[in-house]
Design an enzyme around this catalytic site. Structure first.
Site, PDB file in Angstrom:
ATOM      1  N   ARG A  34      28.444  30.382  38.061  1.00  0.00           N
ATOM      2  CA  ARG A  34      27.435  30.674  39.078  1.00  0.00           C
ATOM      3  C   ARG A  34      26.523  29.478  39.342  1.00  0.00           C
ATOM      4  NH1 ARG A  34      25.940  36.897  37.499  1.00  0.00           N
ATOM      5  NH2 ARG A  34      27.147  37.861  39.176  1.00  0.00           N
ATOM      6  N   LYS A 199      34.197  51.403  33.134  1.00  0.00           N
ATOM      7  CA  LYS A 199      33.695  52.694  33.608  1.00  0.00           C
ATOM      8  C   LYS A 199      34.134  53.028  35.015  1.00  0.00           C
ATOM      9  CE  LYS A 199      29.434  52.993  30.994  1.00  0.00           C
ATOM     10  NZ  LYS A 199      27.987  52.786  31.194  1.00  0.00           N
ATOM     11  N   GLY A 352      31.973  39.141  38.541  1.00  0.00           N
ATOM     12  CA  GLY A 352      31.727  39.789  37.258  1.00  0.00           C
ATOM     13  C   GLY A 352      32.722  39.382  36.184  1.00  0.00           C
ATOM     14  N   GLY A 376      28.986  43.363  41.379  1.00  0.00           N
ATOM     15  CA  GLY A 376      28.352  44.534  41.994  1.00  0.00           C
ATOM     16  C   GLY A 376      28.188  44.345  43.494  1.00  0.00           C
TER      17      GLY A 376
HETATM   18  C1  3PG Z   1      24.905  40.275  38.295  1.00  0.00           C
HETATM   19  O1  3PG Z   1      25.059  39.679  37.236  1.00  0.00           O
HETATM   20  O2  3PG Z   1      25.598  41.266  38.608  1.00  0.00           O
HETATM   21  C2  3PG Z   1      23.869  39.786  39.259  1.00  0.00           C
HETATM   22  O3  3PG Z   1      23.303  38.586  38.829  1.00  0.00           O
HETATM   23  C3  3PG Z   1      22.831  40.842  39.450  1.00  0.00           C
HETATM   24  O4  3PG Z   1      22.301  41.157  38.192  1.00  0.00           O
HETATM   25  P1  3PG Z   1      21.906  42.647  37.878  1.00  0.00           P
HETATM   26  O5  3PG Z   1      23.190  43.435  37.857  1.00  0.00           O
HETATM   27  O6  3PG Z   1      21.209  42.628  36.544  1.00  0.00           O
HETATM   28  O7  3PG Z   1      20.992  43.108  38.988  1.00  0.00           O
END
Ligand code: 3PG
Ligand code: MG
Length: 395
Positions: A34, A199, A352, A376
C-alpha cells in the site's frame, strides 16, 4: 471526478488522504504494497512543486493514542521509496502537525500521525466528525483523495474534508475505480469470481449481487464450510457460521435458478489442529472427520478450480483458499493464483488478504491485470453500494 491535472498545486499545501494501513510485526512492515501504491500520486505532486501533507490511518486504535499503531515506521519506508525525507508529525492536528506543515518548502512532504488517534475521525456524530475535519482541512489549501482502501468509510478524512477544500481524486483512486467499473459494466465472459476467506458473513452483500452478474462462482477458504454444511455435509471442526446457513441455502437455490455455476471444494486438507505443523490428510469434502478441521482446499479441488478458470475472460478473486500463512496450507491459494497467472483473462485481485498472499507466496504481481489495494472497498463497490469517499470526490 476531477483528477490531479485539474488542480494547480505549485507552491500550495495539498492534503493527501492515502491508505498506508500496512501489516506490522512490531515496527517491521511485513508488506509495503500500500505504501508503494501511494508513491506515484505523492511524487507527482512533489514534482509539481506542492507542499504535500499526507494523512492516513493504521489499524484500529479507536480514537486513542497508542504507540503500537504509530505511523512512524511508515514515514521511514515512505521516505525510502520517495527518495527524500518525510517529515513526521507526532500528532494529527496538534502543535506538531501545525509546525511540521508550516516548515514545508515547495517539493517537500510530511506525514501526520495516525488519524485514528483522534476520536473525530471515525465518529458517527456529524458534528464531532465535522469539527475534526475542519482542523484537518485547516492544515492545507487543497485536498487529494487517494486512499482507495478506505473510501468505503464515512470518516472525516475521507468524507468530510473534501467538502471543505477544493479537491481531486489521486491516481490510485482513478485507476482502482476504472478497473472496478470495467468489472461491473462490461465484463467479458465467461466472468468468474473466486471468493475465499474466513467469514461468509463479510461477503453476503457481494455474493447476492454477484449472483446476478457472474457466470461462475468458486468458493473456497473458511467460508466454503458453511456452504458444504448448507448442502447437508458434516464439516467436523472446520470454520462454520451456523447462523448463516439459511442465507447460504438461499444462495445455492438462487444460483441454480439463475444458471450460475456455484463450485465448491470436492476435497480438503483436514488437520488435527490449527497450527503450521498440524498433522493432516486429504479427505473428500463430503467426509470431513468429526475431529478434523479443513485448512486448505485439496488437490482435486485445485485442479477443478483451475479448470473452471481456464476459459475465463474476466476473473475477480477475493480471499485466500486456505490458511496461506502456514506453508503446509498455502497450496490451494497458490494454485488459484497460478491458474489466474496462466490464463489470459482480465484478472483482478481484490485487495486485503488475497493481495497479501500474492506477495507472501512470492508470485509475480505482473501476472495479474490489477491487484487492488482495497479489500473491503472493492467488495462494497461490486456490491453496488455508494462509497462515501468516492461520492465526496465526485461532488
Ligand atoms: C483496510 O485495511 O481494509 C483499510 O485500510 C480500511 O481499514 P479498516 O477496515 O480498519 O477501516
Ligand atoms: Mg478492512
Amino acid at each position: 471526478m476531477r483528477t490531479l491535472d485539474d488542480l494547480d498545486v505549485k507552491g500550495r499545501r495539498v492534503l493527501v488522504r492515502a491508505d498506508l494501513n500496512v501489516p506490522l510485526d512490531g515496527e517491521t512492515i511485513t508488506d509495503d504494497g500500500r505504501i508503494r501504491a501511494s508513491v506515484p500520486t505523492i511524487s507527482t505532486l512533489l514534482e509539481r512543486g506542492a507542499k504535500v501533507v499526507v494523512c492516513a490511518h493504521l489499524g484500529r486504535p479507536k480514537g486513542k493514542v497508542n504507540p503500537e499503531y504509530s505511523l512512524a515506521p511508515v514515514a521511514a519506508r515512505l521516505g525510502e521509496l520517495l527518495g527524500q525525507d518525510v517529515a513526521f508529525a507526532s500528532d494529527v492536528v496538534g502543535d506538531s502537525a501545525r509546525s511540521t506543515v508550516e516548515a514545508l518548502q515547495d517539493g517537500q512532504v510530511a506525514l501526520l500521525e495516525n488519524l485514528r488517534y483522534e476520536p473525530g475521525e471515525e465518529s458517527k456524530d456529524d458534528a464531532v466528525r465535522g469539527e475534526f475535519a475542519a482542523r484537518l482541512a485547516g492544515l492545507a489549501e487543497l485536498y487529494v483523495g487517494d486512499g482507495f482502501g478506505a473510501v468505503h468509510r464515512r470518516h472525516a478524512s475521507v468524507y468530510d474534508v473534501p467538502r471543505l477544500l477544493p479537491h481531486a481524486a489521486g491516481g490510485l483512486v482513478v485507476a482502482e475505480v476504472e478497473v472496478l467499473r470495467k468489472l461491473t459494466e462490461s465484463p467479458e465472459r465467461p466472468y468468474v469470481v473466486v471468493l475465499g476467506g474466513a467469514k461468509v458473513s463479510d461477503k453476503l452483500g457481494v455474493i447476492a449481487n454477484l449472483l446476478t452478474k457472474v457466470d461462475r462462482l468458486l468458493v473456497g477458504g473458511g467460508m466454503a464450510y458453511t456452504f458444504l454444511k448448507a448442502q447437508g455435509h458434516e464439516v467436523g471442526r472446520s470454520l462454520l457460521q451456523e447462523d448463516q446457513l439459511d442465507q447460504v441455502r438461499g444462495f445455492l437455490d438462487e444460483a441454480t435458478r439463475r444458471g450460475v455455476e456455484l463450485v465448491l471444494p470436492v476435497d480438503v486438507l483436514a488437520a488435527v489442529t490449527f497450527a503450521a505443523d498440524a498433522e493432516h490428510d486429504v479427505v473428500e469434502a463430503t467426509a470431513i472427520p468429526a475431529d478434523r478441521e479443513g485448512l486448505d482446499i485439496g488437490p482435486k479441488t485445485r485442479e477443478l478450480f483451475a479448470a473452471k478458470l481456464a476459459d475465463a475472460r474476466t476473473v475477480f478473486w477475493n480471499g485466500p483458499m486456505g490458511v496461506f500463512e502456514f506453508e503446509a496450507f498455502s497450496g490451494g491459494t497458490r494454485a488459484v493464483a497460478e491458474a489466474l497467472i496462466a490464463g489470459d483473462a482480465f484478472t483482478v485481485v481484490g485487495g486485503g488478504d488475497s493481495a497479501a498472499a500474492v506477495r507472501k507466496l512470492e508470485l509475480s504481481e505482473d501476472g495479474f491485470s490489477h491487484i487492488s489495494t482495497g479489500g473491503g472497498a472493492s467488495l462494497e463497490y461490486l456490491e453496488g453500494k455508494t462509497l462515501p469517499g468516492l461520492a465526496a470526490l465526485e461532488d
